[in-house]
Scaffold this motif. Structure first.
Motif, short mmCIF file in Angstrom:
data_model
loop_
_atom_site.label_atom_id
_atom_site.label_comp_id
_atom_site.label_asym_id
_atom_site.label_seq_id
_atom_site.Cartn_x
_atom_site.Cartn_y
_atom_site.Cartn_z
N GLY A 133 30.15 33.47 16.21
CA GLY A 133 31.23 32.67 16.01
C GLY A 133 31.32 31.60 16.79
O GLY A 133 32.60 30.82 16.92
N VAL A 134 30.28 30.79 17.36
CA VAL A 134 30.57 29.68 18.31
C VAL A 134 30.38 28.59 17.32
O VAL A 134 31.01 27.56 17.29
N ALA A 135 29.25 28.29 16.55
CA ALA A 135 29.13 27.44 15.52
C ALA A 135 29.93 27.44 14.30
O ALA A 135 30.23 26.50 13.70
N GLY A 136 30.37 28.66 13.95
CA GLY A 136 30.93 28.85 12.61
C GLY A 136 31.31 30.36 12.43
O GLY A 136 30.69 31.13 13.00
N ARG A 162 36.64 19.62 20.99
CA ARG A 162 35.19 19.52 21.83
C ARG A 162 34.81 18.02 21.62
O ARG A 162 34.30 17.81 22.39
N SER A 163 34.98 17.25 20.56
CA SER A 163 34.41 16.02 20.33
C SER A 163 35.20 15.19 21.36
O SER A 163 34.68 14.11 21.93
N VAL A 164 36.55 15.45 21.55
CA VAL A 164 37.26 14.49 22.66
C VAL A 164 36.75 14.90 24.06
O VAL A 164 36.51 13.75 24.76
N LEU A 165 36.86 15.97 24.40
CA LEU A 165 36.42 16.29 25.84
C LEU A 165 35.08 15.94 25.96
O LEU A 165 34.68 16.02 27.10
N ALA A 166 34.24 15.95 24.81
CA ALA A 166 32.60 15.56 25.23
C ALA A 166 32.68 14.21 25.73
O ALA A 166 31.81 13.83 26.41
N VAL A 171 47.74 19.65 21.93
CA VAL A 171 46.87 20.68 21.30
C VAL A 171 45.48 20.54 22.11
O VAL A 171 44.91 19.50 22.23
N ILE A 172 45.09 21.76 22.47
CA ILE A 172 43.64 21.89 23.35
C ILE A 172 42.98 23.12 22.95
O ILE A 172 43.36 24.14 22.60
N SER A 173 41.47 22.79 22.84
CA SER A 173 40.73 23.78 22.16
C SER A 173 39.47 23.51 22.60
O SER A 173 38.94 22.24 23.00
N GLU A 174 38.54 24.61 22.93
CA GLU A 174 37.06 24.25 23.21
C GLU A 174 36.38 24.03 21.98
O GLU A 174 35.02 23.71 22.02
N ARG A 175 36.81 24.30 20.67
CA ARG A 175 36.15 24.01 19.40
C ARG A 175 36.59 22.68 18.85
O ARG A 175 37.57 22.26 19.26
N GLY A 176 36.10 22.39 17.71
CA GLY A 176 36.27 21.09 16.89
C GLY A 176 37.61 21.65 16.20
O GLY A 176 37.39 22.55 15.42
N LEU A 177 38.53 20.82 16.04
CA LEU A 177 39.65 21.00 15.29
C LEU A 177 39.84 20.36 14.03
O LEU A 177 38.78 19.21 13.99
N PRO A 178 40.25 20.88 13.01
CA PRO A 178 40.21 20.22 11.88
C PRO A 178 40.89 18.99 11.88
O PRO A 178 41.77 18.64 12.70
N ASP A 180 34.74 21.61 29.47
CA ASP A 180 34.48 22.43 28.21
C ASP A 180 35.61 22.82 27.36
O ASP A 180 35.40 23.50 26.27
N GLY A 181 36.76 22.46 27.72
CA GLY A 181 37.89 23.07 26.88
C GLY A 181 38.36 24.63 27.16
O GLY A 181 39.28 25.04 26.56
#
Length: 735
Positions: free
Chosen positions: A715-718, A664-668, A645-652, A555-556
């Protein structure tokens, strides 16, 4: 037949070897069957599975056609066909247990019928396996589709007194799909849940209402466990319950870990030791009682009647303790021993072990991939192979000698057996648990006799006397004996160098060690020594595998980084399971450090930046620590200065580190990741093309609303809330 002369002599040599080993050839049948099952787990998809079956069957038929008059071709043919059968068995089994899995986390109100109740006394929990009755409802009352079987943990205080097997209950629960391994090499609960037809797992909340009463009680096993735990203090009650019913829920985590580190965890799993004691005690009691009648002693075969009683005790004990894999194996072995004794044949042989393995794999082929099957059969195979060796048999056979020398000979036999068993189990323990105990053989010299000749007899006596209310003196003896066992386990576990921690072992290294060990155990001639080569290569491979420098959960959220001081965690508030998982797979024995406390790391509430030195260079790692978003311009600038760079969210999209971006998209797509910077290797939980059913299961529709761990959605989705955060070394704000 046109065979060149240079090939004929090696062929004859192989035939002479197989002729000398003809009694051992049948023991390779379960190896072929298990090899096929293992091949199914290794190959990625149905096309590969079907192709493997066709190739193996074709090879087997060709061997049968060409091998007339010789053993080598026939043995290879039978092995190939057995392997094809193994692939087919596990494939069919995986399809038969197929059931939909929950698509994502959700809060739901549900009604369900209770299938099993498992008290986890040490954790103050009750684990339920339930079957939902109809769909659930989310917070808005909308229907939520639920899987056919769900596992739920309840707090002890929330479990109603009327909770019983067969009852229908109504409760709220937070459910989630069975999780994949957090990182490569971690426990794969998704696979276990798939074969158990469990489509969701989670936590239940009060109030829990019993709407339809059950058929009474939580079952004989649970009732007996509760009775035993109530008689003894501390983890002694949990160990006594484990010996009688296989229920380990009342053993504290600290004492369970001490038993594992001391090499005594096998005492907590009902297996050969416990089945043997139950059968032997039953036979002894039945023979003594029936021998009191002169007519029965003269006109019946009392040993045969006692053997039948022993068989009934073995079957009943297996059912009572939940029919786990080691217990089933031991029960099958005990029944075969009793049959052999009744027929006047030698009982304890590798053929007996082979028969038990085939029986378990035919019924539960998926058990081959679990540590329980592997540890159980490795131990009994090592013991029998050792004592079948002519030198060992001659050395430890009964001699005409004094009692002192007889005791010394028995102690030496027990020590040698313990050393060999520890050596056989070590690769399996390291592969599954990433730890190896070093003093287990010595600890077992005391623990096994103490358990077999003191704890179990007095526990059985105490339970018998409890029927008339006189069991207290026997329970007092059991308490002190188990306290001594726990004292031994704690002392050995905390001895210097008691445990060696290793990172995740490569599958290839483990396979080589298994092949080498099986080769040594099953053959009898000098050719068995060839097994030392793959065993040594696999061991060297495992020991020289470097520990990962970075571990990222699927889940990052959680990241472990290897620093100069040791393995350090990104988040300060990681749970015990996450901390233990990351430490074990990182090759660390003990508590991991906190990244924010390291001098070479700069961490704020939202971000952490650190340098990892590996392979002669420093890798700059940037990771997010909170659910709050960083302004795009600041995040893009920070990404460009980082290697990873590691993040549980989608990075720009503009976030372009120099080497690797894990959001998030890569770890999925990859699941958990282990990065070894010294070798440039990246190992992932999910692999492209992997079509095993628990990797991509059929899912139920998501609920209309999804919630976080505490039910809020901030703040999870935005991010819309005004927050403040600090980049490493500088500050800024975001709206």
């Amino acid at each position: 037949m046109g065979v060149p002369p240079w090939m004929a002599e090696p062929g004859r040599a192989i035939e002479r070897w197989l002729e000398a080993e003809r009694d051992q050839l049948i023991t390779w049948l379960p190896v072929g069957l298990g090899g096929g099952i293992a091949l199914w787990f290794v190959l990625p998809d149905p096309v590969a599975w079907g192709t493997a079956i066709l190739v193996l069957v074709a090879g087997g038929l060709a061997g049968l056609a060409a091998g007339r008059g010789g053993r080598a071709a026939r043995m290879l043919a039978i092995g190939a066909i057995a392997a094809a059968l193994g692939i087919g068995l596990i494939w069919v089994r995986s399809d038969r247990v197929a059931a939909p899995v929950l698509a994502g986390p959700t809060f739901v109100q549900l009604s369900a019928r209770v299938e099993t109740i498992e008290p986890l006394v040490a954790r103050r929990l009750v684990r339920l396996t339930v079957r939902p009755v109809g769909p659930g409802q989310d917070a808005d009352g909308a229907p939520v589709a639920l899987p056919g079987r769900v596992r739920i943990n309840l707090a002890e205080a929330d479990a109603p007194a009327a909770l019983a097997i067969g009852a229908t209950i109504k409760l709220r629960a937070r459910l989630m799909p069975p999780p994949l391994p957090a990182v490569p090499g971690a426990y794969d609960f998704a696979r276990v849940a798939w074969f158990g037809a469990i489509g969701a797992t989670g936590r239940g909340f009060s109030p829990v209402v019993v709407t339809v009463p059950g058929r009474g009680g939580a079952g004989v096993r649970v009732a007996l466990s509760r009775h035993i735990v109530a008689q003894l203090d501390g983890s002694a009650g949990g160990i006594a319950a484990a010996l009688a019913t296989g229920d380990v829920g009342a053993i504290s985590d600290a004492d369970a870990e001490a038993m594992r580190r001391a090499g005594l965890a096998h005492l907590l799993s009902v297996s050969g030791l416990h089945i043997t004691a139950a059968v032997a005690a039953t036979m002894l009691i039945v023979v003594r009682l029936l021998a009191l009648s002169p007519w029965l002693a003269l006109h019946t075969r009392l040993p045969l009647i006692a053997a039948l009683a022993g068989a009934a005790a073995a079957i009943g004990y297996t059912v009572l303790t939940g029919s786990q894999v080691p217990t089933i194996r031991s029960c099958v072995a005990a029944l075969l021993v009793l049959v052999a004794l009744a027929m006047g044949r030698e009982a304890m042989t590798l053929r007996l072990v082979a028969t038990g393995a085939i029986a378990v794999m035919l019924a539960l082929p998926e058990s081959l991939a679990g540590p329980s099957f592997q540890l159980s059969f490795a131990a009994i195979t090592a013991i029998i192979a050792l004592h079948e060796h002519p030198v060992v048999r001659a050395t430890f056979a009964p001699h005409d000698e004094g009692r002192g020398r007889r005791l010394l000979r028995g102690a030496a036999s027990l020590l040698l057996t313990g050393l060999v068993v520890e050596a056989a189990l070590m690769p399996i323990a390291v592969y599954h648990f990433h730890k190896a105990g070093l003093y287990g053989a010595v600890a077992n010299i005391v623990a096994i006799p103490l358990t077999t000749f003191v704890v179990m007899p007095f526990e059985a006596l105490a339970l018998l006397l409890d029927t008339i209310g006189l069991g207290a003196p026997a329970w007092w003896l059991v308490q002190h004996a188990l306290d001594a066992l726990l004292w031994l386990a704690r002392g050995v576990a905390h001895a210097p160098g008691a445990v060696r921690a290793l990172p995740a072992v490569p599958d290839g290294a483990f396979a080589l060690m298994v092949v080498g060990g099986v080769w040594i155990a099953l053959w009898r001639t000098r050719w068995r020594r060839i097994g030392i080569l793959p065993l040594a290569v696999g061991a060297i491979w495992a020991l020289t595998t470097p520990s990962p420098d970075i571990l990222v959960t699927g889940d990052g959220r959680h990241v472990a980084v290897r620093t100069a001081a040791g393995l350090a965690l990104l988040r300060d508030r990681a749970g015990d399971y996450v901390r233990d998982t990351l430490a074990e797979n990182g090759g660390v024995d003990g508590e991991p450090l906190l990244l924010a406390d390291q001098p070479d790391a700069r961490c704020s509430r939202d971000l952490c930046l650190t340098d990892v030195v590996a392979h002669g260079r420093a890798w700059r790692v940037l990771a997010t620590r909170s659910v709050y978003r960083v302004p795009i311009a600041e995040m893009v600038a920070a990404c460009r200065r980082a290697d990873i760079v590691i993040s549980e969210r989608g990075l720009p999209r503009g976030c372009t580190p120099r080497w690797l971006k894990l959001d998030r998209s890569v770890l999925a797509r990859t699941g958990g990741i282990a990065l070894t910077l010294t070798t440039g290797q990246m190992v992932t939980v999910l692999n492209p093309g992997d079509r095993h059913p628990w990797r991509d299961p059929p899912t139920l529709a998501r609920s209309t609303r999804r919630f976080g761990a505490a039910g809020d959605q901030r703040g999870v989705a935005g991010g819309v809330a005004a927050v403040r955060f600090r980049l490493p070394g500088r500050g800024c704000s975001e709206r």
